[in-house]
Design an enzyme around this catalytic site. Structure first.
Site, mmCIF file in Angstrom:
data_model
loop_
_atom_site.group_PDB
_atom_site.id
_atom_site.type_symbol
_atom_site.label_atom_id
_atom_site.label_comp_id
_atom_site.label_asym_id
_atom_site.label_seq_id
_atom_site.Cartn_x
_atom_site.Cartn_y
_atom_site.Cartn_z
ATOM 1 N N ASN A 117 39.515 27.810 8.567
ATOM 2 C CA ASN A 117 38.623 28.927 8.248
ATOM 3 C C ASN A 117 39.341 29.894 7.310
ATOM 4 O OD1 ASN A 117 36.397 30.817 8.556
ATOM 5 N ND2 ASN A 117 37.725 32.003 9.922
ATOM 6 N N HIS A 119 39.450 33.904 6.225
ATOM 7 C CA HIS A 119 39.040 35.216 6.744
ATOM 8 C C HIS A 119 39.603 36.302 5.817
ATOM 9 C CE1 HIS A 119 37.689 38.043 9.773
ATOM 10 N NE2 HIS A 119 38.821 38.699 9.564
ATOM 11 N N SER A 151 43.431 35.292 4.921
ATOM 12 C CA SER A 151 44.183 34.323 5.723
ATOM 13 C C SER A 151 43.398 33.030 5.828
ATOM 14 C CB SER A 151 44.368 34.836 7.161
ATOM 15 O OG SER A 151 44.913 36.128 7.189
ATOM 16 N N ASP A 160 38.663 33.647 14.878
ATOM 17 C CA ASP A 160 39.768 34.090 14.010
ATOM 18 C C ASP A 160 41.125 34.098 14.722
ATOM 19 O OD1 ASP A 160 37.801 34.650 12.046
ATOM 20 O OD2 ASP A 160 37.525 36.667 12.824
HETATM 21 C C1 GAR Z 1 34.427 35.606 2.429
HETATM 22 O O1 GAR Z 1 35.024 36.838 2.118
HETATM 23 C C2 GAR Z 1 35.037 35.038 3.704
HETATM 24 O O2 GAR Z 1 36.410 35.297 3.836
HETATM 25 C C3 GAR Z 1 34.246 35.786 4.747
HETATM 26 O O3 GAR Z 1 32.921 35.752 4.278
HETATM 27 C C4 GAR Z 1 32.957 35.798 2.826
HETATM 28 C C5 GAR Z 1 32.085 34.683 2.313
HETATM 29 O O4 GAR Z 1 31.933 34.785 0.920
HETATM 30 N N1 GAR Z 1 34.377 35.173 6.036
HETATM 31 C C6 GAR Z 1 34.423 35.865 7.157
HETATM 32 O O5 GAR Z 1 34.320 37.081 7.210
HETATM 33 C C7 GAR Z 1 34.617 34.995 8.420
HETATM 34 N N2 GAR Z 1 34.978 35.793 9.521
HETATM 35 P P1 GAR Z 1 31.323 33.582 0.071
HETATM 36 O O6 GAR Z 1 30.002 33.165 0.730
HETATM 37 O O7 GAR Z 1 31.104 34.190 -1.290
HETATM 38 O O8 GAR Z 1 32.333 32.472 0.054
#
Ligand code: GAR
Length: 205
Positions: A117, A119, A151, A160
């Site tokens: 994942n 994050h 991360s 997470d």
């Molecule tokens: C990203 O910033 C990712 O790290 C976050 O969602 C966004 C997705 O962006 N994930 C989390 O917060 C998971 N806990 P994207 O759809 O443009 O790739």
């Protein structure tokens, strides 16, 4: 450009990645581009979309990647739909790229060590339930942090919480807003995630 399977391994077996996404899919797109450029030596076998109408589905369609859209309101349904997708596509690596639902325990167990994942914080800080997307960056700024980042970690039964594989640190600038911080961290995510995917797949061969 379509995504033809790239076979550069010694074994003649093309590695397969499955991506799960719930949003705009910019991280998913960075994986697609890394496969197309040969930086990731694998095939994107499929996308599991968290809901209909999301940007990630458009990226899959454009690249000719098969996708399935989840339609699960209970953990049991989610588990069964994920098992079905993973059993069909048989991934070497499962990548959560902005996927916001918790992976059910039995799915984590069945694919242990295979699910990663990304994050948008320096875990273990600002992780766990409620910390996703812009909420993470708001909390970081409210706490007066001078740095944040992103991360990539293995997925276990908690949000997470799995072992951290790699992180990138991003300084917090004076006058930063959650949006400006999010943007700079996202740019780093687009480098970090493909790099980790490539490294893990190479390690498997
Ligand atoms: C990203 O910033 C990712 O790290 C976050 O969602 C966004 C997705 O962006 N994930 C989390 O917060 C998971 N806990 P994207 O759809 O443009 O790739």
């Amino acid at each position: 450009m379509s995504l033809l399977p790239v076979d550069t391994s010694q074994t003649g077996v093309v590695k397969k990645i499955v991506v799960l996404a719930s949003g705009s899919g910019s991280n998913f797109q960075s994986i697609i581009e890394s496969v197309q450029s040969g930086r990731i030596k694998a095939n994107v076998a499929g996308l599991v979309a968290g809901k209909p109408g999301i940007g990630a589905i458009e990226h899959a369609e454009k690249a000719g990647i098969p996708f399935t859209i989840l339609d699960a309101s209970t953990t049991e349904e989610l588990s069964s739909q994920l098992h079905k997708a993973f059993n069909r596509w048989q991934p070497n690596l499962i990548v959560l790229a902005g996927f916001l639902r918790k992976i059910p325990d039995d799915v984590v167990k069945a694919w242990e060590g295979t699910i990663i994942n990304i994050h948008p914080s320096l875990l273990p800080k600002y992780g766990g339930k409620g910390f996703y997307g812009i909420h993470v960056h708001k909390a970081v700024l409210e706490a007066g942090e001078t740095e944040s980042g992103c991360s990539v970690h293995y997925v276990n039964e908690k949000y997470d919480d799995g072992d951290i594989i790699r992180q990138t640190t991003v300084p917090v600038h004076p006058g930063e807003t959650p949006d400006t911080l999010a943007k700079r961290i996202l740019a780093e995510e687009h480098k970090l995630l493909p790099a980790v995917i490539s490294e893990l797949l190479n390690r498997q061969s």
